[in-house]
Scaffold this motif. Sequence first.
Motif, mmCIF file in Angstrom:
data_model
loop_
_atom_site.group_PDB
_atom_site.id
_atom_site.type_symbol
_atom_site.label_atom_id
_atom_site.label_comp_id
_atom_site.label_asym_id
_atom_site.label_seq_id
_atom_site.Cartn_x
_atom_site.Cartn_y
_atom_site.Cartn_z
ATOM 1 N N ILE A 2 0.825 -1.132 0.036
ATOM 2 C CA ILE A 2 0.081 0.035 0.022
ATOM 3 C C ILE A 2 0.716 1.182 -0.054
ATOM 4 O O ILE A 2 1.931 1.160 0.508
ATOM 5 N N GLN A 48 0.335 5.570 0.688
ATOM 6 C CA GLN A 48 -0.438 6.510 1.288
ATOM 7 C C GLN A 48 -0.791 7.515 0.008
ATOM 8 O O GLN A 48 -0.055 8.036 -0.757
ATOM 9 N N GLY A 75 -6.537 8.366 1.638
ATOM 10 C CA GLY A 75 -6.692 6.853 1.985
ATOM 11 C C GLY A 75 -5.461 6.316 1.354
ATOM 12 O O GLY A 75 -4.445 6.734 1.224
ATOM 13 N N MET A 76 -5.468 4.938 1.349
ATOM 14 C CA MET A 76 -4.347 3.929 1.079
ATOM 15 C C MET A 76 -4.327 3.250 -0.052
ATOM 16 O O MET A 76 -5.529 2.656 -0.273
ATOM 17 N N ILE A 96 -8.248 2.153 0.159
ATOM 18 C CA ILE A 96 -8.919 1.636 1.419
ATOM 19 C C ILE A 96 -9.043 3.131 1.950
ATOM 20 O O ILE A 96 -8.268 3.863 2.389
ATOM 21 N N ILE A 103 -11.409 1.061 8.043
ATOM 22 C CA ILE A 103 -11.140 -0.206 8.374
ATOM 23 C C ILE A 103 -11.978 -0.553 9.729
ATOM 24 O O ILE A 103 -11.761 0.349 10.655
ATOM 25 N N ILE A 144 -9.483 5.936 7.176
ATOM 26 C CA ILE A 144 -8.111 5.946 6.775
ATOM 27 C C ILE A 144 -7.683 6.742 6.011
ATOM 28 O O ILE A 144 -7.855 6.919 4.807
ATOM 29 N N LEU A 146 -0.978 6.684 6.569
ATOM 30 C CA LEU A 146 -0.394 5.501 6.868
ATOM 31 C C LEU A 146 -0.524 5.098 8.503
ATOM 32 O O LEU A 146 -0.645 4.075 8.840
ATOM 33 N N GLU A 165 -2.933 6.145 10.363
ATOM 34 C CA GLU A 165 -4.309 5.803 10.857
ATOM 35 C C GLU A 165 -4.524 4.320 10.208
ATOM 36 O O GLU A 165 -5.035 3.654 10.919
ATOM 37 N N TYR A 166 -3.953 3.833 9.192
ATOM 38 C CA TYR A 166 -3.879 2.445 8.678
ATOM 39 C C TYR A 166 -3.603 1.436 9.847
ATOM 40 O O TYR A 166 -4.084 0.599 10.067
ATOM 41 N N TYR A 167 -2.125 1.667 10.249
ATOM 42 C CA TYR A 167 -1.543 0.931 11.197
ATOM 43 C C TYR A 167 -2.277 1.024 12.783
ATOM 44 O O TYR A 167 -2.413 -0.072 13.209
ATOM 45 N N VAL A 205 -13.427 -3.899 5.488
ATOM 46 C CA VAL A 205 -12.512 -2.662 4.968
ATOM 47 C C VAL A 205 -13.544 -2.320 3.667
ATOM 48 O O VAL A 205 -13.988 -2.663 3.038
#
Length: 125
Positions: A21, A23, A39-40, A79, A82, A87, A90, A92-94, A108
């Motif tokens: 992915i 950012q 988003g991602m 993405i 989640i 998101i 990056l 926020e994704y993690y 997702v």
Amino acid sequence: RVVNDLLKYGKVQRGVIDASIVQLTSRIAQYAGLDISTGMLVSEVEEGSNAEKAGLKGGTKAVYYGSRNTILYLGGDVITKIDGIAITSLAEYYSALESKKPGDVVRVVVRRNKKDVTLKITLAE
């Protein structure tokens, strides 16, 4: 949580989405012709992975990106959420995946062809 995992398993047990992915930035979004700029971006999805089985799509158009000329594939899903968490970065994704373990199922939301699509992805180790 990290200490407990280290003591119990000898490593941290976190669930992951088997995909490369990136950012999304406004520059990438504009270049790719996307209707969103946060988003991602899913560049690649690991073949045979839970993410692929759930329907997550990677890109097909290879472009060079950044100062290191990394190959990025455009045209894949973006993405945006989640488990209901927006998101946009990056971090926020993690953060959204931090408390998840391998085998957990996450909802997702991805942006695909200017529409939101919800996927249920079983996280890998």
